[in-house]
Design a protein around this motif. Structure first.
Motif, PDB file in Angstrom:
ATOM      1  N   UNK A 133      44.328   0.472  78.616  1.00 47.93           N
ATOM      2  CA  UNK A 133      45.474  -0.219  79.231  1.00 47.93           C
ATOM      3  C   UNK A 133      46.750   0.585  79.011  1.00 47.93           C
ATOM      4  N   UNK A 134      46.931   1.109  77.807  1.00 49.98           N
ATOM      5  CA  UNK A 134      48.109   1.932  77.531  1.00 49.98           C
ATOM      6  C   UNK A 134      48.096   3.204  78.373  1.00 49.98           C
ATOM      7  N   UNK A 135      46.916   3.765  78.597  1.00 48.77           N
ATOM      8  CA  UNK A 135      46.812   4.955  79.443  1.00 48.77           C
ATOM      9  C   UNK A 135      47.192   4.626  80.887  1.00 48.77           C
ATOM     10  N   UNK A 136      46.757   3.478  81.374  1.00 47.00           N
ATOM     11  CA  UNK A 136      47.141   3.073  82.734  1.00 47.00           C
ATOM     12  C   UNK A 136      48.651   2.885  82.853  1.00 47.00           C
ATOM     13  N   UNK A 137      49.260   2.337  81.820  1.00 53.38           N
ATOM     14  CA  UNK A 137      50.724   2.195  81.830  1.00 53.38           C
ATOM     15  C   UNK A 137      51.395   3.568  81.876  1.00 53.38           C
TER      16      UNK A 137
ATOM     17  N   UNK B 110      34.372   0.327  75.531  1.00 49.76           N
ATOM     18  CA  UNK B 110      35.468  -0.623  75.741  1.00 49.76           C
ATOM     19  C   UNK B 110      36.449  -0.121  76.789  1.00 49.76           C
ATOM     20  N   UNK B 111      36.767   1.159  76.738  1.00 42.96           N
ATOM     21  CA  UNK B 111      37.657   1.765  77.745  1.00 42.96           C
ATOM     22  C   UNK B 111      36.928   1.941  79.071  1.00 42.96           C
ATOM     23  N   UNK B 112      35.705   2.452  79.016  1.00 43.57           N
ATOM     24  CA  UNK B 112      34.959   2.733  80.244  1.00 43.57           C
ATOM     25  C   UNK B 112      34.677   1.474  81.057  1.00 43.57           C
ATOM     26  N   UNK B 113      34.284   0.404  80.380  1.00 43.02           N
ATOM     27  CA  UNK B 113      34.007  -0.843  81.099  1.00 43.02           C
ATOM     28  C   UNK B 113      35.269  -1.389  81.772  1.00 43.02           C
ATOM     29  N   UNK B 114      36.404  -1.317  81.070  1.00 42.70           N
ATOM     30  CA  UNK B 114      37.652  -1.786  81.684  1.00 42.70           C
ATOM     31  C   UNK B 114      37.951  -0.987  82.947  1.00 42.70           C
ATOM     32  N   UNK B 115      37.857   0.326  82.866  1.00 40.52           N
ATOM     33  CA  UNK B 115      38.170   1.165  84.032  1.00 40.52           C
ATOM     34  C   UNK B 115      37.209   0.898  85.180  1.00 40.52           C
TER      35      UNK B 115
ATOM     36  N   UNK C 148      35.305   3.856  91.933  1.00 45.35           N
ATOM     37  CA  UNK C 148      36.276   4.909  91.625  1.00 45.35           C
ATOM     38  C   UNK C 148      36.563   4.985  90.124  1.00 45.35           C
ATOM     39  N   UNK C 149      36.098   4.004  89.366  1.00 40.76           N
ATOM     40  CA  UNK C 149      36.294   4.009  87.922  1.00 40.76           C
ATOM     41  C   UNK C 149      35.161   4.651  87.147  1.00 40.76           C
TER      42      UNK C 149
ATOM     43  N   UNK D  23      42.810   9.822  79.308  1.00 38.26           N
ATOM     44  CA  UNK D  23      42.099   9.810  80.579  1.00 38.26           C
ATOM     45  C   UNK D  23      42.782  10.761  81.569  1.00 38.26           C
ATOM     46  N   UNK D  24      41.988  11.184  82.525  1.00 34.12           N
ATOM     47  CA  UNK D  24      42.473  11.985  83.653  1.00 34.12           C
ATOM     48  C   UNK D  24      42.084  11.244  84.923  1.00 34.12           C
ATOM     49  N   UNK D  25      43.038  11.095  85.821  1.00 31.37           N
ATOM     50  CA  UNK D  25      42.771  10.438  87.106  1.00 31.37           C
ATOM     51  C   UNK D  25      43.205  11.339  88.252  1.00 31.37           C
ATOM     52  N   UNK D  26      42.542  11.178  89.385  1.00 32.61           N
ATOM     53  CA  UNK D  26      42.970  11.817  90.634  1.00 32.61           C
ATOM     54  C   UNK D  26      43.874  10.837  91.351  1.00 32.61           C
ATOM     55  N   UNK D  27      44.915  11.350  92.003  1.00 35.65           N
ATOM     56  CA  UNK D  27      45.882  10.494  92.693  1.00 35.65           C
ATOM     57  C   UNK D  27      46.193  11.059  94.076  1.00 35.65           C
TER      58      UNK D  27
END
Length: 154
Positions: free
Chosen positions: A72-76, A113-118, A125-126, A148-152
């Motif tokens: 969640x902090x990474x998403x923020x 815990x992180x992977x399931x949330x994503x 896409x998660x 985490x690394x995301x494509x945007x």
């Protein structure tokens, strides 16, 4: 509110404020069509809810919840760079560090815990590549740290 933030709310979560760095770095950086987060600790309102080693002072279940908080902090942090989480097209990579008692070997379960949330938030896409690493100690004696690394898209 973005569709991703609405999905988080449906799951019972709220995007937190960006966690303040504990050293000389920024929470996230965009490079082309990717955003890379710094390692995110499971900070809640500026504090760690638990400290210690997983498998000793912290249970695997508690650590999994903390890994979710890290995500969640990474998403923020990502939102702070791109403005709208709906611009995320894919979660590319998750790296989780688990401060482990020497006998603890279930790091992948903690980082779930992180992977399931994503996965719950982004659907297909998660689904991502991942590493789950046991370490001797993390900053501030945190039990878990996730980057985490995301494509945007623009």
């Amino acid at each position: 509110m973005s569709a991703i933030e609405k999905r988080l709310a449906e799951l019972g979560f709220e995007l937190p404020e960006v966690a303040a760095p504990v050293a000389a770095y920024v929470p996230a950086v965009r490079d082309g069509d990717h955003v890379h987060t710094s390692g995110q600790l499971p900070m809640v309102a500026g504090k760690l809810p638990l400290t210690g080693k997983v498998g000793a002072e912290v249970s695997a279940e508690q650590a999994g919840e903390l890994a979710r908080t890290c995500a969640l902090n990474a998403l923020a942090a990502i939102k702070s760079v791109i403005g709208d989480l709906d611009r995320v097209t894919r979660v590319v990579k998750v790296v989780g560090f688990v401060a482990s008692d020497p006998s603890f070997t279930a790091q992948p379960g903690v980082v779930n815990g992180a992977s399931h949330l994503l996965g719950d938030v982004f659907g297909d896409a998660g689904v991502h590549a991942r590493s789950a690493v046991g370490v001797a100690v993390l900053p501030l004696d945190a039990p878990v740290e996730v980057e985490i690394t995301v494509a945007v898209r623009d």
